[in-house]
Scaffold this active site. Structure first.
Site: not given
Length: 248
Positions: A77-79, A82
């Protein structure tokens, strides 16, 4: 006993906090947990990042800043998040806003992760804002970025930071806090919308209604009389004595 305690401190607390010796953070006690609220001064820290060592307050300077955290590098999810922020960075810059992310892995890992982010989720945009390396978890502690379970195990090994967003103004005051669960991606458009609303409120002395976006009518605060509202804003629509709309 004291010597062993300080030795453990030097191992677990390599991150220096401005004006405070690193050994101060040998223990992450609940009673020492900072209380970050809207209006709090954003805690300062010095940390290694993908752009080198920074003093956070110096990094903010006279800008608005968005600080957002991630539980670990190479999380799916964070990929996507960002990368989305990298793509939108020109929009943040246009508003005088700096971006800075945080994850608990080291700088080398962050830099490798950035290669993935640029490849799969930034849609060709260059990733050019810093990611803080918070291996000691001191920034996560200072900003209360831990789940209840992880806070209770902060000294016991792997601890995932929660996914928090802090909007900080040029006076270093926290103006917004949003915390997301691990399964739910953030809404980058909402963060831009809130920045627009906060900056307009500071400039014009107004408030914004539900789902407000730039160009829509705004609310005159109840503390402003009708007479003063007419002088300040000109025409306005009075729905209730406490609910009045005007053009921004």
């Amino acid at each position: 006993m004291l010597a062993r305690t300080l030795l453990r401190a030097s191992v677990r607390a390599p991150l220096a906090v401005t004006g405070i010796p690193a050994a101060r953070f040998f223990s992450f006690k609940a009673e020492d947990q900072p209380r970050i609220r809207i209006g709090s001064t954003a805690p300062n820290f010095v940390a290694d990042t993908t752009h080198g060592k920074i003093d956070f307050h110096e990094y903010i300077g006279d800008n608005w800043t968005v600080l957002f955290s991630h539980p670990k590098d190479y999380t799916p999810v964070c990929t996507t998040e960002l990368g989305a922020f990298a793509k939108l960075k020109p929009e943040f810059s246009k508003r005088g806003v700096k971006l800075i992310a945080l994850s608990v892995d080291d700088v080398a890992s962050h830099k490798d992760w950035i290669n993935d982010i640029e490849e799969v989720s930034s849609e060709g945009a260059k990733f050019d804002y810093p990611i803080i390396a918070d291996e000691s978890k001191e920034v996560a502690f200072k900003y209360d970025m831990l789940t209840e379970a992880d806070f209770n195990n902060i000294d016991a090994g792997i601890v995932f930071t929660v996914r928090s967003v802090f909007i900080i103004d040029p006076n270093k005051k926290v103006r917004l806090i949003i915390t997301y669960p691990a399964s739910t991606g953030r809404n980058s458009a909402e963060i831009l919308r809130v920045i627009d609303a906060l900056q307009l409120a500071d400039k014009k002395g107004i408030a914004t209604p539900i789902d407000w976006t730039e160009g829509q009518d705004v609310i005159i605060p109840p503390t402003v009389s009708d007479a003063d509202a007419a002088k300040k804003f000109g025409d306005f629509k009075k729905v209730k004595p406490y609910l009045r709309f005007t053009k921004a």
